[in-house]
Motif scaffolding. Structure first.
Motif, PDB file in Angstrom:
ATOM      1  N   GLY A 150       0.848  -1.186   0.000  1.00 54.48           N
ATOM      2  CA  GLY A 150       0.000   0.000   0.000  1.00 54.48           C
ATOM      3  C   GLY A 150       0.887   1.239   0.000  1.00 54.48           C
ATOM      4  O   GLY A 150       2.096   1.142  -0.234  1.00 54.48           O
ATOM      5  N   PRO A 151       0.293   2.397   0.257  1.00 53.17           N
ATOM      6  CA  PRO A 151       1.088   3.633   0.212  1.00 53.17           C
ATOM      7  C   PRO A 151       2.291   3.600   1.160  1.00 53.17           C
ATOM      8  O   PRO A 151       3.388   4.017   0.777  1.00 53.17           O
ATOM      9  CB  PRO A 151       0.090   4.727   0.602  1.00 53.17           C
ATOM     10  CG  PRO A 151      -1.113   4.020   1.138  1.00 53.17           C
ATOM     11  CD  PRO A 151      -1.128   2.660   0.514  1.00 53.17           C
ATOM     12  N   ASP A 190     -14.527   8.918  10.101  1.00 51.30           N
ATOM     13  CA  ASP A 190     -14.526   9.730   8.885  1.00 51.30           C
ATOM     14  C   ASP A 190     -14.362   8.924   7.602  1.00 51.30           C
ATOM     15  O   ASP A 190     -14.711   9.386   6.527  1.00 51.30           O
ATOM     16  CB  ASP A 190     -13.384  10.759   8.952  1.00 51.30           C
ATOM     17  CG  ASP A 190     -13.628  11.807  10.034  1.00 51.30           C
ATOM     18  OD1 ASP A 190     -14.720  11.781  10.638  1.00 51.30           O
ATOM     19  OD2 ASP A 190     -12.712  12.626  10.273  1.00 51.30           O
ATOM     20  N   SER A 191     -13.809   7.726   7.707  1.00 53.28           N
ATOM     21  CA  SER A 191     -13.443   7.018   6.476  1.00 53.28           C
ATOM     22  C   SER A 191     -14.654   6.642   5.635  1.00 53.28           C
ATOM     23  O   SER A 191     -14.521   6.384   4.438  1.00 53.28           O
ATOM     24  CB  SER A 191     -12.629   5.756   6.813  1.00 53.28           C
ATOM     25  OG  SER A 191     -13.448   4.779   7.406  1.00 53.28           O
ATOM     26  N   ALA A 205      -1.792   5.182  11.384  1.00 52.18           N
ATOM     27  CA  ALA A 205      -1.877   6.357  10.517  1.00 52.18           C
ATOM     28  C   ALA A 205      -3.189   6.333   9.737  1.00 52.18           C
ATOM     29  O   ALA A 205      -3.692   5.268   9.389  1.00 52.18           O
ATOM     30  CB  ALA A 205      -0.698   6.378   9.548  1.00 52.18           C
ATOM     31  N   VAL A 206      -3.720   7.490   9.481  1.00 52.51           N
ATOM     32  CA  VAL A 206      -4.970   7.571   8.736  1.00 52.51           C
ATOM     33  C   VAL A 206      -4.774   8.331   7.439  1.00 52.51           C
ATOM     34  O   VAL A 206      -5.072   7.832   6.363  1.00 52.51           O
ATOM     35  CB  VAL A 206      -6.071   8.231   9.595  1.00 52.51           C
ATOM     36  CG1 VAL A 206      -7.344   8.386   8.780  1.00 52.51           C
ATOM     37  CG2 VAL A 206      -6.322   7.401  10.846  1.00 52.51           C
ATOM     38  N   SER A 207      -4.204   9.535   7.522  1.00 50.14           N
ATOM     39  CA  SER A 207      -4.042  10.338   6.309  1.00 50.14           C
ATOM     40  C   SER A 207      -2.788   9.890   5.556  1.00 50.14           C
ATOM     41  O   SER A 207      -1.877   9.296   6.127  1.00 50.14           O
ATOM     42  CB  SER A 207      -3.910  11.812   6.677  1.00 50.14           C
ATOM     43  OG  SER A 207      -2.690  11.997   7.375  1.00 50.14           O
ATOM     44  N   PRO A 239       7.495  10.823  -0.103  1.00 51.66           N
ATOM     45  CA  PRO A 239       6.430  11.257  -1.017  1.00 51.66           C
ATOM     46  C   PRO A 239       5.544  12.306  -0.332  1.00 51.66           C
ATOM     47  O   PRO A 239       5.396  12.319   0.873  1.00 51.66           O
ATOM     48  CB  PRO A 239       5.654   9.970  -1.290  1.00 51.66           C
ATOM     49  CG  PRO A 239       6.534   8.865  -0.850  1.00 51.66           C
ATOM     50  CD  PRO A 239       7.451   9.405   0.189  1.00 51.66           C
ATOM     51  N   HIS A 240       4.976  13.157  -1.165  1.00 51.14           N
ATOM     52  CA  HIS A 240       4.153  14.245  -0.659  1.00 51.14           C
ATOM     53  C   HIS A 240       2.725  14.024  -1.133  1.00 51.14           C
ATOM     54  O   HIS A 240       2.462  13.903  -2.327  1.00 51.14           O
ATOM     55  CB  HIS A 240       4.715  15.567  -1.180  1.00 51.14           C
ATOM     56  CG  HIS A 240       3.965  16.740  -0.664  1.00 51.14           C
ATOM     57  ND1 HIS A 240       3.775  16.984   0.676  1.00 51.14           N
ATOM     58  CD2 HIS A 240       3.350  17.752  -1.327  1.00 51.14           C
ATOM     59  CE1 HIS A 240       3.079  18.091   0.830  1.00 51.14           C
ATOM     60  NE2 HIS A 240       2.797  18.579  -0.365  1.00 51.14           N
ATOM     61  N   SER A 241       1.815  13.961  -0.184  1.00 49.45           N
ATOM     62  CA  SER A 241       0.420  13.757  -0.548  1.00 49.45           C
ATOM     63  C   SER A 241      -0.196  15.103  -0.885  1.00 49.45           C
ATOM     64  O   SER A 241      -0.125  16.045  -0.103  1.00 49.45           O
ATOM     65  CB  SER A 241      -0.337  13.120   0.601  1.00 49.45           C
ATOM     66  OG  SER A 241      -1.712  13.241   0.367  1.00 49.45           O
ATOM     67  N   THR A 242      -0.788  15.213  -2.081  1.00 51.28           N
ATOM     68  CA  THR A 242      -1.350  16.487  -2.503  1.00 51.28           C
ATOM     69  C   THR A 242      -2.857  16.406  -2.691  1.00 51.28           C
ATOM     70  O   THR A 242      -3.495  17.377  -3.022  1.00 51.28           O
ATOM     71  CB  THR A 242      -0.709  16.925  -3.829  1.00 51.28           C
ATOM     72  OG1 THR A 242      -0.699  15.811  -4.730  1.00 51.28           O
ATOM     73  CG2 THR A 242       0.718  17.392  -3.607  1.00 51.28           C
ATOM     74  N   GLY A 243      -3.410  15.207  -2.501  1.00 47.95           N
ATOM     75  CA  GLY A 243      -4.843  15.049  -2.776  1.00 47.95           C
ATOM     76  C   GLY A 243      -5.691  15.228  -1.541  1.00 47.95           C
ATOM     77  O   GLY A 243      -5.300  15.848  -0.561  1.00 47.95           O
ATOM     78  N   LEU A 244      -6.886  14.646  -1.631  1.00 47.30           N
ATOM     79  CA  LEU A 244      -7.836  14.673  -0.522  1.00 47.30           C
ATOM     80  C   LEU A 244      -7.211  13.989   0.688  1.00 47.30           C
ATOM     81  O   LEU A 244      -6.674  12.901   0.586  1.00 47.30           O
ATOM     82  CB  LEU A 244      -9.095  13.928  -0.962  1.00 47.30           C
ATOM     83  CG  LEU A 244     -10.258  13.862   0.006  1.00 47.30           C
ATOM     84  CD1 LEU A 244     -10.918  15.226   0.167  1.00 47.30           C
ATOM     85  CD2 LEU A 244     -11.273  12.840  -0.490  1.00 47.30           C
ATOM     86  N   GLU A 245      -7.272  14.632   1.827  1.00 49.75           N
ATOM     87  CA  GLU A 245      -6.683  14.060   3.035  1.00 49.75           C
ATOM     88  C   GLU A 245      -7.770  13.428   3.892  1.00 49.75           C
ATOM     89  O   GLU A 245      -8.755  14.081   4.242  1.00 49.75           O
ATOM     90  CB  GLU A 245      -5.976  15.154   3.838  1.00 49.75           C
ATOM     91  CG  GLU A 245      -4.603  15.489   3.292  1.00 49.75           C
ATOM     92  CD  GLU A 245      -3.549  14.454   3.656  1.00 49.75           C
ATOM     93  OE1 GLU A 245      -3.158  14.393   4.835  1.00 49.75           O
ATOM     94  OE2 GLU A 245      -3.148  13.679   2.779  1.00 49.75           O
ATOM     95  N   ALA A 246      -7.590  12.170   4.216  1.00 51.35           N
ATOM     96  CA  ALA A 246      -8.507  11.545   5.160  1.00 51.35           C
ATOM     97  C   ALA A 246      -8.243  12.121   6.544  1.00 51.35           C
ATOM     98  O   ALA A 246      -7.177  12.655   6.819  1.00 51.35           O
ATOM     99  CB  ALA A 246      -8.285  10.041   5.172  1.00 51.35           C
ATOM    100  N   THR A 247      -9.229  12.058   7.402  1.00 47.94           N
ATOM    101  CA  THR A 247      -9.025  12.496   8.787  1.00 47.94           C
ATOM    102  C   THR A 247      -9.311  11.334   9.719  1.00 47.94           C
ATOM    103  O   THR A 247      -9.983  10.380   9.349  1.00 47.94           O
ATOM    104  CB  THR A 247      -9.938  13.674   9.142  1.00 47.94           C
ATOM    105  OG1 THR A 247     -11.274  13.291   8.842  1.00 47.94           O
ATOM    106  CG2 THR A 247      -9.557  14.909   8.372  1.00 47.94           C
TER     107      THR A 247
END
Ligand SMILES: [Zn+2]
Lengths: 961, 88
Positions: free
Chosen positions: A176-177, A322-323, A435-437, A460-468
């Protein structure tokens, strides 16, 4: 129709490759890339199995390894395998799948009536009910009803499973990520990396959750990462599950192949392990929460985005975190009618477009028979529905960390156990670490790898929708109304946990065993945490106070064939073979295994074995016999202290032996028990050969080495096991010498030069031979030892020349008769784990020896001096009777009862004496020769007369005849 | 699967080794050894929780050696050839 396949989409499926398989006899359509579960959902099959105990109808809960309900036996075009998870098993053309625990089908199960009796069969019902009069009266019927899939008795392996040992710097579990980020960092730092993932394609949650990484869509970032790893020569294994971490961080991997080959077992020794194993979504507690059509929300999103399957039309999505919001958004986007019921009143994310949101409410019950058709909220509101999705929060997949003895730490904020104090060589990253986001995931992955001390590459840098990460715990509560399932597969409800608590099974390990919570094939991946949280609530403790059960491998089932590998059939316990085996076979030898050696039992083929054996034993006494004694131990003891060494190792004094002579003796264990017997040959002042029993060679060798290294030192003696270097051919019988005289062995066979218990040296066809006058038959015997690879011509000549003397080739069975006639013992057969040397009539060394030897002190104990010890005797039966049974007990009558006074150890019909001969260990036997005792076997009592062990040629004249 | 360091062959799987008893369990010689002392030698084991000094043998090369390890964590602390310290 409620669930259906959408016309477009589905990242995992290939619509150009349609497939067809059957489930419970009905045809199911799907595409390459479907799992059995996704194809069943696309075909709107709601009931896929029955629960273990109550036979409740069950539907697909998950899209992964945690699946508790959708177990199927598969066969047809794939190797037959019981109890696979439909959620991870690839759908294949021509596959035949059957539901388990159901007959004739999951939909129309004839044991479904059991659910109506559920209140009478709570947890521990079996323990309490079937005790009287005897569990075994109930067992067959209960076993027939229980059990999951069917084993195919006709199954044969498609080949042996491969086992691969592998070493690398970093093993990353989970693609996964977090795993991809970690592996990219490690690879960039120049480390050798192995990446494994249980899915067919890397990506993990990125396969169905939205995300933008380094400005790219997730799919592009995954492809780029995989390409980069491949270019660096790193090893990536998809469809591979890390199922266990063992001592010193050995990791076991189960690799599945989709081509009919058996799974491959990998044993990996990484310097560092990164566990990026993700998290598993939990159910929520409400009455009838086990109905078909109730599913994990994340699974619904996975089916939608990977397989283009929409799991319902009127969906109620219940959550406490939130997921679920991304799930609601995605389902509404494809036209589903979605009502989102969030237990939380405040702090919720923005309401998704076209989704009805009910805040501050929870589900209390669901209705429906073979599929959910409605739910009731805690304010009494009823909602009609065809599919209920649940997101009860996330349980980090920390099984491997737990197996590695990692301590867990409770996080109230995440409502989950997280990895606690670090374990050497193991880092946990991503959702497995709580971790969530994505940004949280990537930060953790960076730390996981840099902790190995390597230079840090770009995170890596996450630039999209961030989960909370917002969550409000919603554990099962004591006193709840209705039947609320905690463990779906084993049918454990809130009431069962309450019952366990009432009966004081409050420890988590007792709770597990009393209710079987978490003991099903899914090992409680969805149920353990809710179950122990409920126990915490009932007993007024916190969740960490209740604690978790022990994590044990395997994480998911592993075929036993994987562990066996190539060690099947003859290779499971390889036998040792004689150098002349093929010659013996050509001469009609029937082989059997004796103490790890494959040896001729007798000759003359299988027909009428008993007569062949008797003929061999009789003829051996008449003229001359040949016997292949190559298995006899030949361990050389060489060195300046060799004589002192054998003195210490043997019960008998051996240092007084003259070069060129042999002596029979015992080796004892330190507890005084006779461990082995045999002949010691002294070749010269500093060189002996230990001829130990065939089956004891390895053990005697080990014991010689131990005493050499522990007591004598490396320079004192040297030990060489030459057993298989040489073949030993035995010539025995009244005409043994005459036969040998026809050969030119280049040594004098005159009895003054080569008397009994002497050894001589000669040559045969240019090879050295050692000739020992040692006898296990009681007749004049010569043991000729020659290089194993040169034994064949000597054997052939002995047989040829023997024709003039009516030579007979004998197997081990005939030899056993000959030695029993003489009262010669076999250690372990005529002795047991209590037999001391004086029990066998050899008391001299015990009485006289002044020097130290192994086992000495144990011969002077109260036990050793006991006057009713069992002693070696012969046993004679009345004229005309059959041999005694080996193992039959000598009995005596005490106060009207029978008591053993020893037993028969060897028993044969002697063809030479024309009567049975037997050896035994009998109380005080040495002093009771002539006394008749009773012998009992299988309830029948006979009589036998105690005699000296030697029944044939007691004066020993034949040794010199 | 533990990895044990054979002083001669290096790090190997535990399945290649046999346990040989407590290190320092010195054999008392003689037929006159007090029986309790002999029984201790034969049967009494320290079974420590934590650091243990033990004799092991590497079956592949046949060498006995002393290994110190932690019976709780399974960490191997040291291993050394016997060196004939008990040599007669
Ligand atoms: Zn070694």
């Amino acid at each position: 129709m409620t669930a259906s396949r959408l016309a477009t989409g589905g990242s995992a499926i290939d619509r150009s490759r349609p497939i067809r398989f059957s489930f419970d006899g009905a045809t199911v359509h799907g595409y390459a890339g479907d799992t059995i579960a996704s194809a069943l959902l696309a075909g709107d099959v709601a009931v896929v199995g029955r629960s273990f105990k109550y036979h409740r109808p069950r539907g697909i809960w998950s899209a992964g390894v945690e699946e508790p309900n959708a177990l199927v036996d598969v066969g047809g075009s794939v190797p037959t395998t019981p109890n696979t998870r439909a959620t991870t098993e690839p759908a294949r053309d021509g596959l035949v799948a059957r539901s388990v625990n159901a007959a004739p089908s999951a939909l129309a199960d004839r044991n479904a009536f059991l659910d109506r009796f559920a209140r009478f069969i709570p947890a521990a019902f079996y323990y309490k009910t079937f005790m009287w009069p005897d569990w075994h009266r109930f067992e067959p019927r209960i076993r027939a009803m229980a059990g999951l899939g069917k084993v195919d008795a006709g199954w044969t392996s498609a080949g042996t499973a491969d086992q691969i040992n592998h070493h690398c710097d970093v093993l990353v579990v989970g693609a996964g990520p977090a795993g991809l980020a970690a592996v990219r960092l490690a690879s960039g730092a120049g480390l050798s990396v192995m990446l494994v993932d249980d899915q067919p394609k890397p990506g993990g949650s990125l396969g169905h959750r939205a995300g933008e990484i380094d400005g790219k869509p997730a799919a592009a970032w995954i492809a780029e990462t995989v390409a980069e790893l491949a270019a660096a020569g790193q090893l990536i294994l998809p469809s591979t599950t890390a199922f266990g971490i063992y001592d010193h961080n050995l990791v076991g991997l189960n690799q599945r192949h989709c081509d009919g080959r058996p799974d491959t077992l990998w044993r990996v020794r990484p310097r560092q392990i990164v566990l990026a194993t993700g998290a598993i979504e939990r159910p929520l507690p409400f009455a009838n929460n086990d109905l078909p059509g109730i599913m994990s929300a994340d699974a619904a999103l996975a089916y939608l985005r990977r397989h283009a399957v929409l799991v319902g039309r009127r969906i109620v999505l219940a959550t406490n975190n939130d997921s679920a919001y991304e799930v609601a958004t995605a389902l509404a986007e494809v036209g589903a009618d979605v009502t989102l019921v969030d237990i939380r009143r405040d702090g919720t994310p923005p309401t998704p477009a076209n989704v009805g949101l009910v805040k501050g409410r929870a589900l209390t019950s669901a209705t429906g028979k073979l599929r959910v058709d409605g739910v009731t909220l805690d304010d009494g509101t009823r909602l009609g529905t065809d599919c209920v999705l649940i997101s009860g929060g996330w349980t980090p997949t920390i099984h491997l960390f737990g197996q590695a003895k990692g301590k867990l730490a409770w996080s109230e904020a995440r409502a989950a156990f997280l990895p606690g104090d670090p374990v050497d060589g193991i880092a946990v990253a991503g959702a497995a670490a709580g971790a969530v986001s994505l940004s949280e995931v990537f930060a953790g992955a960076g730390n996981a790898v840099t902790s190995s001390g390597q230079k840090k590459a770009a995170i890596p840098h996450s630039t999209g929708l961030e989960a909370t990460g917002g969550i409000t715990a919603a554990w099962p509560m004591p006193g709840s109304k209705g039947r609320i399932w905690i463990d779906y597969q084993n049918d454990v409800t809130v009431k069962d946990v309450e019952l366990a608590a009432r009966e004081n099974f409050v420890s988590v390990e007792h709770l597990k065993r009393y209710t079987t919570l978490g003991m099903a094939t899914d090992q409680g991946k969805t149920s353990n945490l809710p179950g122990l949280a409920l126990m915490a609530g009932i007993t007024g403790r916190t969740v960490p106070e209740v604690g978790t059960t022990t994590y044990r491998p395997p994480f998911t089932p592993v075929p036993l064939a994987s562990f066996a590998g190539a060690r099947v059939g003859e290779l499971m316990a390889p036998v040792r073979r004689l150098p002349l085996e093929t010659i013996h076979r050509a001469n009609g030898a029937v082989f059997q295994e004796y103490g790890g050696w494959l040896r001729p039992a007798h000759y003359g083929g299988n027909a009428d074995a008993e007569r062949s054996i008797a003929d061999e034993a009789r003829r051996a006494r008449q003229s001359v016999a040949l016997f292949d004694g190559s298995t006899l131990g030949k361990i050389e003891v060489i060195g300046p202290q060799a004589a002192a060494f054998v003195d210490f190792l043997y019960y008998n004094t051996m240092s007084t032996l003259k070069p060129g002579r042999c002596r029979y003796g015992f080796m004892l264990s330190e507890n005084g028990v006779v461990f082995d017997d045999g002949v010691l040959v002294r070749l010269d002042e500093q060189r002996f050969v230990v001829s130990c029993s065939s089956s004891h060679v390895a053990a005697v060798h080990a014991r010689l080495e131990e005493w050499r290294q522990d007591r004598f030192g490396r320079g004192a003696v040297y030990i060489h096991n030459a057993t298989s270097d040489m073949a030993t051919l035995t010539v025995s019988g009244p005409n043994a010498r005459k036969l040998l005289e026809t050969l030119d062995l280049g040594l004098s066979l005159d009895d003054s030069d080569l008397p009994h218990m002497a050894v001589g040296h000669g040559t045969y066809a240019g090879d050295e031979v050692r000739v020992a006058r040692v006898s296990f038959t009681g007749d004049r015997s010569y043991e000729i030892s020659i290089r194993a690879d040169r034994a064949e011509p000597l054997w052939a000549q002995l047989r040829r020349a023997g024709q003039a003397f009516d030579v007979v080739v004998i197997g081990l069975e005939a030899l056993m008769i000959l030695r029993a006639e003489k009262g010669f013992i076999v250690i372990g057969k005529d002795t047991d784990g209590t037999t001391l040397p004086h029990d066998l009539g050899v008391d001299g060394p015990r009485a006289k020896r002044q020097s130290e030897f192994v086992g000495r002190r144990s011969l002077f104990t109260e036990e050793a001096a006991r006057d009713n010890r069992m002693q070696l005797v012969g046993l004679a039966v009345p004229q005309g009777e059959a041999p005694l049974a080996t193992g039959a007990h000598g009995i005596k009558r005490i106060d009207g009862g029978l008591r053993s006074q020893g037993f028969v150890t060897s028993s044969y019909q002697s063809p030479t004496l024309g009567r049975p001969v037997a050896l035994g260990l009998i109380e005080r036997g040495a002093a009771r020769h002539g006394e008749t005792i009773e012998i009992q076997h299988l309830g029948k009592i006979r009589t036998a007369t105690i005699a000296p062990p030697c029944a044939f040629d007691p004066a020993g004249d034949r040794l010199h005849a | 699967m533990q990895l044990f360091p054979c002083p001669f062959c290096g790090s190997r799987d535990e399945t290649e080794f046999h346990y040989g008893g407590d290190a320092g369990n010195i054999r008392p010689d003689g037929a006159e050894v007090p029986i309790d002392r002999w029984a201790d030698y034969l049967y009494l084991r320290t079974n420590p929780k934590g650091t243990a000094r033990e004799i092991w043998v590497h079956m592949n090369c046949g060498e006995f050696f002393v290994m110190e390890r932690d019976t709780v964590t399974h960490k191997v602390l040291s291993s050394a050839a016997l060196g004939g310290e008990h040599a007669a």
